[in-house]
Design a protein around this motif. Structure first.
Motif, PDB file in Angstrom:
ATOM      1  N   ASN A   4       0.850  -1.186   0.000  1.00 46.45           N
ATOM      2  CA  ASN A   4       0.000   0.000   0.000  1.00 46.45           C
ATOM      3  C   ASN A   4       0.889   1.240   0.000  1.00 46.45           C
ATOM      4  OD1 ASN A   4      -1.625   2.162   0.624  1.00 46.45           O
ATOM      5  ND2 ASN A   4      -2.401   1.320   2.551  1.00 46.45           N
ATOM      6  N   VAL A   5       1.130   1.781  -1.190  1.00 46.50           N
ATOM      7  CA  VAL A   5       1.942   2.986  -1.316  1.00 46.50           C
ATOM      8  C   VAL A   5       1.131   4.236  -0.988  1.00 46.50           C
ATOM      9  CG1 VAL A   5       3.165   4.450  -2.980  1.00 46.50           C
ATOM     10  CG2 VAL A   5       3.584   1.990  -2.937  1.00 46.50           C
ATOM     11  N   ASN A   6      -0.179   4.165  -1.232  1.00 44.36           N
ATOM     12  CA  ASN A   6      -1.010   5.352  -1.038  1.00 44.36           C
ATOM     13  C   ASN A   6      -0.931   5.900   0.380  1.00 44.36           C
ATOM     14  OD1 ASN A   6      -3.359   7.176  -1.918  1.00 44.36           O
ATOM     15  ND2 ASN A   6      -4.160   6.185  -0.089  1.00 44.36           N
ATOM     16  N   ASP A   7      -0.865   5.015   1.365  1.00 44.41           N
ATOM     17  CA  ASP A   7      -0.877   5.464   2.755  1.00 44.41           C
ATOM     18  C   ASP A   7       0.507   5.700   3.331  1.00 44.41           C
ATOM     19  OD1 ASP A   7      -3.674   5.601   3.165  1.00 44.41           O
ATOM     20  OD2 ASP A   7      -3.754   3.423   3.215  1.00 44.41           O
ATOM     21  N   SER A   8       1.528   5.637   2.498  1.00 46.23           N
ATOM     22  CA  SER A   8       2.845   6.053   2.972  1.00 46.23           C
ATOM     23  C   SER A   8       2.820   7.564   3.159  1.00 46.23           C
ATOM     24  CB  SER A   8       3.935   5.650   1.979  1.00 46.23           C
ATOM     25  OG  SER A   8       3.755   6.321   0.748  1.00 46.23           O
ATOM     26  N   VAL A   9       3.603   8.047   4.094  1.00 45.58           N
ATOM     27  CA  VAL A   9       3.591   9.477   4.394  1.00 45.58           C
ATOM     28  C   VAL A   9       4.010  10.295   3.180  1.00 45.58           C
ATOM     29  CG1 VAL A   9       4.576  11.288   5.856  1.00 45.58           C
ATOM     30  CG2 VAL A   9       4.053   9.042   6.827  1.00 45.58           C
ATOM     31  N   THR A  10       5.002   9.803   2.458  1.00 46.03           N
ATOM     32  CA  THR A  10       5.508  10.551   1.308  1.00 46.03           C
ATOM     33  C   THR A  10       4.475  10.663   0.198  1.00 46.03           C
ATOM     34  OG1 THR A  10       6.595   8.472   0.700  1.00 46.03           O
ATOM     35  CG2 THR A  10       7.961  10.189   1.668  1.00 46.03           C
ATOM     36  N   LYS A  11       3.542   9.731   0.101  1.00 47.22           N
ATOM     37  CA  LYS A  11       2.464   9.833  -0.884  1.00 47.22           C
ATOM     38  C   LYS A  11       1.336  10.727  -0.368  1.00 47.22           C
ATOM     39  CE  LYS A  11      -0.325   8.574  -4.348  1.00 47.22           C
ATOM     40  NZ  LYS A  11      -1.605   9.134  -3.951  1.00 47.22           N
ATOM     41  N   GLN A  12       0.885  10.464   0.856  1.00 45.94           N
ATOM     42  CA  GLN A  12      -0.254  11.191   1.401  1.00 45.94           C
ATOM     43  C   GLN A  12       0.008  12.690   1.497  1.00 45.94           C
ATOM     44  OE1 GLN A  12      -3.416  10.626   2.848  1.00 45.94           O
ATOM     45  NE2 GLN A  12      -3.489   8.653   1.828  1.00 45.94           N
ATOM     46  N   LYS A  13       1.132  13.042   2.078  1.00 45.98           N
ATOM     47  CA  LYS A  13       1.377  14.445   2.385  1.00 45.98           C
ATOM     48  C   LYS A  13       1.869  15.246   1.184  1.00 45.98           C
ATOM     49  CE  LYS A  13       0.125  14.853   6.610  1.00 45.98           C
ATOM     50  NZ  LYS A  13      -0.971  15.769   6.965  1.00 45.98           N
ATOM     51  N   PHE A  14       2.560  14.607   0.283  1.00 47.40           N
ATOM     52  CA  PHE A  14       3.171  15.364  -0.803  1.00 47.40           C
ATOM     53  C   PHE A  14       2.353  15.260  -2.091  1.00 47.40           C
ATOM     54  CE2 PHE A  14       6.402  14.489   2.307  1.00 47.40           C
ATOM     55  CZ  PHE A  14       6.983  15.735   2.482  1.00 47.40           C
ATOM     56  N   ASP A  15       2.081  14.055  -2.530  1.00 46.73           N
ATOM     57  CA  ASP A  15       1.301  13.881  -3.753  1.00 46.73           C
ATOM     58  C   ASP A  15      -0.124  14.384  -3.545  1.00 46.73           C
ATOM     59  OD1 ASP A  15       0.122  13.068  -6.101  1.00 46.73           O
ATOM     60  OD2 ASP A  15       1.208  11.182  -6.199  1.00 46.73           O
ATOM     61  N   ASN A  16      -0.769  13.948  -2.473  1.00 48.70           N
ATOM     62  CA  ASN A  16      -2.170  14.294  -2.265  1.00 48.70           C
ATOM     63  C   ASN A  16      -2.374  15.747  -1.837  1.00 48.70           C
ATOM     64  OD1 ASN A  16      -2.418  11.608  -2.773  1.00 48.70           O
ATOM     65  ND2 ASN A  16      -3.528  11.085  -0.924  1.00 48.70           N
ATOM     66  N   LEU A  17      -1.552  16.241  -0.930  1.00 48.64           N
ATOM     67  CA  LEU A  17      -1.754  17.584  -0.392  1.00 48.64           C
ATOM     68  C   LEU A  17      -1.095  18.659  -1.253  1.00 48.64           C
ATOM     69  CD1 LEU A  17      -2.676  19.574   1.794  1.00 48.64           C
ATOM     70  CD2 LEU A  17      -0.643  18.967   3.096  1.00 48.64           C
TER      71      LEU A  17
END
Length: 569
Positions: free
Chosen positions: A316-329
């Motif tokens: 689950n890459v989506n819930d890694s911090v680097t995905k959630q905070k940077f890609d999503n936000l």
């Protein structure tokens, strides 16, 4: 006081794990397992840096930290597995044992047709389908289906521009290409096909993988970039403006190839994973792992795991911090404005904007719109997210309470039927409606395809839906992902996500038998911190360093991880 590091990112030694025994803590029931995993990837990169140290004076200056060995301390939730590391040196030329047979079920959803735009601005609707013509690249390869192979030179320039803004991925490529950690990997990918994705694909190839690629949205492909990737020798089956039938045909062609069967899946939305299960279940015996980067796809994997039908380890890459905070936000904070400006030329100052959902994507959208003077309202079902919105200065209301005065409605919940016909009927004339979530199910488009409503295409990705009384709403990208359908996204942010995806593929592919069960896993905090550290040099950032006494006081290793698994950034 803490000492200042004389470097901008972590050295390989900084990635050494603590020797403290793992601990588990309670967390909410819905959270899946984080597992303990081995630091094969990090050790491989450490070995690569050692070899290059004599030829790279910059690396020679990096201070060494003590190698503590042992297991990564995990304060992960009980229902979450954290990946366990060991100190064995990985043998990348030795293929790991295959994992067990996988079977999975899920229903086909329209999320597959979420969108992403070509940066080239070309219209794919005026020409015949690429399925009707045979093309070859300069090396004679004909196993692909794209818009126009003659655009390869232009696409190559696009990729070269993206490389300049993707420092970590290029760094990973240079450090690991000699080891070839993906030698023997056959990766089939289903993602947005952009210049940034091309950098990821070519990185995987440089690390030893064979790849075949397909788009996860019907509007996702930058045609010139697809041509450049094909010219480089990677089969691609995608073009901008595919039909639904084209979409599934392309997925089938990417999987079904003579004398080539995938053993790794890189998915965005879960449609490729579903298609393999539905049409080619025998291939699952060869699959060693799935890497999924979207909310929608991860949700489906968790459903399969809960039902006992997931027979392949998944990351689950989506819930890694680097995905959630940077890609999503941060990505959505910039790209939402780009997509709206390109399609509507709208001025935001004074506009009343309704944002449905205040997760990471919603937070990014609201922040950007507020900064340009829009009056922003938020709808939420989660009281915690709702309270965050209130504390950030946004009015939280029900959709029905504000729909009549809204100038724009933006969905970003990941749910379905958030905006239905009842809401659409009550919107004011000229209201702009769009979606920033992965799935195109958030807006009830089916209810708009009726005899009394007229559809009028005014620009690419811009439709006017006209009511009998003359009222019209402006629908963008047919309800699909706005930023990737109607604009582009920052390469730097995608470097963070792509590096995380590459490391997850390396970890799953090289994992020995038994390390990963048939379940869904999260990347360890250590790897998240490592990915972040690779990007700091771009900003000339200098990390401080804990003293031994400070590290002891906090009860952590001075080399990280610096936060427990349950920490919310």
């Amino acid at each position: 006081m803490a000492e200042e590091k004389d470097k901008t990112g972590a050295s390989w030694e900084d990635l050494t794990l603590s020797d403290e025994s793992p601990e588990t803590q309670e967390e909410d029931e819905g959270v899946h397992q984080m597992v303990k995993s081995c630091p094969d990837v990090l050790q491989m990169l450490k070995a690569a840096e050692s070899r290059c140290a004599t030829t790279n004076p910059v690396r020679n200056e990096v201070a060494e930290a003590t190698d503590t060995g042992g297991e990564l301390e995990s304060e992960a939730p009980k229902t979450a597995m954290q990946i366990q590391f060991n100190e064995e040196k990985p043998e990348f030329n030795k293929l790991p044992t295959k994992t067990g047979h996988r079977s999975l079920t899920r229903s086909i959803s329209q999320s597959s047709t979420d969108s992403l735009s070509s940066g080239c601005g070309e219209s794919s609707e005026e020409e015949s389908s690429p399925r009707d013509k045979l093309q070859r690249n300069s090396k004679g390869l004909a196993d692909f289906c794209i818009k126009n192979i003659d655009q390869a030179d232009f696409g190559r320039r696009e990729i070269e521009v993206a490389q300049q803004e993707m420092p970590a991925l290029m760094n990973l490529r240079k450090r690991a290409e000699e080891e070839k950690p993906l030698s023997g990997a056959k990766v089939v990918g289903c993602t947005h096909i952009t210049a940034q994705t091309a950098v990821l694909i070519e990185t995987l190839v440089a690390l030893g993988a064979q790849c075949r690629w397909v788009a996860c949205n019907i509007f996702s492909t930058q045609n010139a970039v697809a041509a450049a990737v094909v010219e480089g020798g990677v089969p691609v089956f995608a073009w901008k403006g595919e039909s639904e039938d084209d979409f599934w045909w392309c997925i089938d062609r990417s999987v079904c190839a003579d004398a080539w069967q995938p053993n790794m899946i890189l998915d965005d939305g879960g449609d490729l994973t579903h298609w393999i299960y539905k049409k080619y279940p025998s291939l699952l015996k060869r699959i060693r792992g799935i890497v999924e980067e979207s909310v929608t796809g991860v949700f489906r994997l968790y459903q399969l795991s809960k039902a006992g039908k997931l027979c392949v380890p998944a990351m689950n890459v989506n819930d890694s911090v680097t995905k959630q905070k940077f890609d999503n936000l941060y990505c959505c904070r910039e790209s939402i404005l780009d997509g709206l400006k390109r399609t509507t030329d709208v001025m935001f100052g004074g506009k009343q904007v309704l944002v449905c959902g205040y997760g990471e994507v919603g937070k990014g959208c609201c922040s950007a719109l507020k900064a340009l003077g829009a009056v922003v309202y938020v709808t939420e079902v989660d009281p915690i997210c709702a309270l965050q919105a209130c504390m950030d200065g946004f009015r939280v209301l029900k959709l029905s309470e504000v729909i009549r005065q809204a100038d724009m409605v933006i969905t970003c919940t990941g749910n379905k039927n958030v905006v239905v016909r009842e809401h659409l009927d009550r919107m004011k004339n000229g209201c702009i409606v769009c979606n920033m979530g992965h799935s195109n199910t958030e807006i009830d488009l089916v209810s708009l395809h009726t005899s009394e409503l007229k559809w009028e295409r005014v620009r690419p990705q811009v439709d006017h839906i006209i009511w009998p009384d003359g009222k019209r709403i402006v629908l963008l990208a047919e309800g699909r992902l706005l930023n990737l359908s109607c604009s582009t996204v920052p390469s730097f942010v995608l470097s963070i996500t792509a590096t995380t995806q590459a490391l997850a593929l390396i970890e799953l592919f090289n994992a020995p038998e038994g390390r990963y069960k048939q379940d869904v896993y999260l990347l360890p905090k250590k790897m998240d911190e490592y990915v972040a550290s690779l990007h700091l040099a771009t900003f000339d950032a200098h990390l401080s360093e804990l003293s031994d006494d400070q590290a002891k006081y906090l009860g952590i290793s001075k080399n990280g991880p610096f936060k427990p698994s349950y920490y919310r950034y």
